[in-house]
Design an enzyme around this catalytic site. Structure first.
Site, PDB file in Angstrom:
ATOM      1  N   GLY A 135       0.731  -1.160  -0.095  1.00 14.03           N
ATOM      2  CA  GLY A 135      -0.009  -0.038   0.065  1.00 14.03           C
ATOM      3  C   GLY A 135       0.818   1.442  -0.193  1.00 14.03           C
ATOM      4  CG  ASP A 136       3.532   4.424   1.830  1.00 12.21           C
ATOM      5  OD1 ASP A 136       3.311   5.070   0.741  1.00 12.21           O
ATOM      6  OD2 ASP A 136       4.039   4.726   2.904  1.00 12.21           O
TER       7      ASP A 136
END
Length: 142
Positions: free
Chosen positions: A117-118
């Site tokens: 997600g990042d």
């Protein structure tokens, strides 16, 4: 707490020495996580992979209402991939090796039903032997 060592997607990360428990006197990276259940569960599920930061433990923070916890993780020595790239310090062979290590990490994460997600160069630590450690699971999701 000894000092701040960085900031992640969910807040600041501090270098701390544990004063009690089975890891007494160990240095750990401590992050206050507001998305505790998913980040904590993701780190727990991914512990088997040697290139993913290890969670040493966790505890409720007691600082505010809700699901806020302190995550205690291994201290990763090295530099962010972002800085290594900016300093032009890698050979083709090292770049190739880092790429395949990252593919291996992502394969493990995805096989566990998760998404980091990042993913960005700031969340990939390069150790002195050019082994990576993937950090900061604060934005992970199923």
């Amino acid at each position: 707490m000894i000092r701040a060592i960085g900031a992640g997607s969910g807040g600041s990360v501090y270098l701390c020495r544990l004063l009690t428990g089975p890891h007494k006197d160990a240095l750990v990276a401590v992050k206050r996580s507001v998305r505790q259940s998913l980040e904590r569960k993701a780190l727990a599920a991914l512990q088997a992979h040697p290139l993913i930061v290890k969670m040493v433990g966790w505890m409720p923070s007691g600082l505010e209402q809700g699901e806020t916890v302190l995550l205690m993780m291994e201290v990763v020595q090295g530099r962010e991939l972002f800085d290594v790239i900016n300093d032009c310090e890698m050979t083709y062979s090292q770049i190739h090796n880092i790429f395949w290590q990252l593919v291996d990490c992502l394969d493990h994460i995805h096989h566990n039903g998760l998404v980091h997600g990042d993913l960005k160069p700031e969340n990939i630590m390069i150790q002195s032997d050019y082994t990576i450690k993937l950090i900061d699971f604060g934005m992970c999701r199923k």
